[in-house]
Design a protein around this motif. Structure first.
Motif, PDB file in Angstrom:
ATOM      1  N   GLN A  39       0.785  -1.148   0.114  1.00 44.43           N
ATOM      2  CA  GLN A  39      -0.044  -0.037   0.013  1.00 44.43           C
ATOM      3  C   GLN A  39       0.968   1.260  -0.042  1.00 44.43           C
ATOM      4  N   ALA A  40       0.828   1.832  -1.163  1.00 47.94           N
ATOM      5  CA  ALA A  40       1.385   3.248  -1.203  1.00 47.94           C
ATOM      6  C   ALA A  40       0.480   4.483  -0.625  1.00 47.94           C
ATOM      7  N   PRO A  41       1.110   5.562  -0.297  1.00 56.51           N
ATOM      8  CA  PRO A  41       0.319   6.592   0.504  1.00 56.51           C
ATOM      9  C   PRO A  41      -0.846   7.053  -0.504  1.00 56.51           C
ATOM     10  N   GLY A  42      -1.918   7.150   0.134  1.00 59.71           N
ATOM     11  CA  GLY A  42      -3.170   7.433  -0.775  1.00 59.71           C
ATOM     12  C   GLY A  42      -3.696   6.376  -1.672  1.00 59.71           C
ATOM     13  N   GLN A  43      -3.250   5.126  -1.584  1.00 63.43           N
ATOM     14  CA  GLN A  43      -3.534   4.081  -2.572  1.00 63.43           C
ATOM     15  C   GLN A  43      -4.179   3.069  -1.862  1.00 63.43           C
ATOM     16  N   GLU A  44      -4.741   2.188  -2.661  1.00 59.20           N
ATOM     17  CA  GLU A  44      -5.532   1.071  -1.979  1.00 59.20           C
ATOM     18  C   GLU A  44      -4.325  -0.109  -1.771  1.00 59.20           C
ATOM     19  N   ARG A  45      -4.692  -1.062  -0.847  1.00 64.64           N
ATOM     20  CA  ARG A  45      -3.943  -1.882  -0.799  1.00 64.64           C
ATOM     21  C   ARG A  45      -4.036  -2.897  -1.903  1.00 64.64           C
ATOM     22  N   ASP A  46      -2.638  -3.419  -2.573  1.00 67.60           N
ATOM     23  CA  ASP A  46      -2.557  -4.111  -3.835  1.00 67.60           C
ATOM     24  C   ASP A  46      -2.235  -5.329  -3.682  1.00 67.60           C
ATOM     25  N   PHE A  47      -2.585  -6.399  -4.334  1.00 70.80           N
ATOM     26  CA  PHE A  47      -2.049  -7.726  -4.237  1.00 70.80           C
ATOM     27  C   PHE A  47      -0.534  -7.533  -4.945  1.00 70.80           C
ATOM     28  N   VAL A  48       0.439  -8.283  -4.414  1.00 70.10           N
ATOM     29  CA  VAL A  48       1.902  -8.574  -4.677  1.00 70.10           C
ATOM     30  C   VAL A  48       1.870  -9.983  -5.262  1.00 70.10           C
ATOM     31  N   ALA A  49       1.636 -10.868  -4.428  1.00 68.31           N
ATOM     32  CA  ALA A  49       1.838 -12.240  -4.652  1.00 68.31           C
ATOM     33  C   ALA A  49       1.417 -13.068  -3.529  1.00 68.31           C
ATOM     34  N   THR A  50       1.338 -14.276  -3.723  1.00 69.13           N
ATOM     35  CA  THR A  50       0.745 -15.330  -2.725  1.00 69.13           C
ATOM     36  C   THR A  50       1.244 -16.813  -3.208  1.00 69.13           C
TER      37      THR A  50
END
Length: 121
Positions: A39-50
């Motif tokens: 999650q970057a400032p002002g952004q939504e929490r984004d998927f990276v890897a699972t």
């Protein structure tokens, strides 16, 4: 109670590498999938890897495919995220999460506190 503790974040230059760790306790480690989100400032929490509960299957966001590698050490109850060729746009707080094997944030029930990754240009 499931607990996840991230470590390994820091400040690096573009092109450098970092390895994040997620130590898991209070759960049957081999029965849960673990994911990384950011999650970057002002952004939504984004998927990276699972990575699946067996560790045999993994999935990556297109933005990190070929640069990041997720792995699972069942003996250490730790999941790693090896990040190579880092870019400034990778700057974010990185969170690990435990739950069902998915790219969807809502399928993960337990979260760590996050670790900051900053990539300078």
């Amino acid at each position: 109670q499931v607990q996840l503790v991230e470590s390994g974040g820091g400040l690096v230059q573009a092109g450098d590498s970092l390895r994040l760790s997620c130590a898991v306790s209070g759960a049957i480690f081999s029965n849960i999938a673990i994911a990384w989100f950011r999650q970057a400032p002002g952004q939504e929490r984004d998927f990276v890897a699972t990575i699946s509960k067996s560790g045999g299957t993994s999935h990556y966001a297109d933005s990190v495919k070929g640069r990041f590698t997720i792995s699972k050490d069942n003996a250490e109850k730790t999941v790693y995220l090896q990040m190579n060729s880092l870019k400034p746009e990778d700057t974010a707080v990185y969170y690990c999460a435990a739950g069902r094997f998915s790219t969807d944030v809502v399928t993960y029930d337990h979260w760590g506190q996050g670790t900051q990754v900053t990539v300078a240009s």
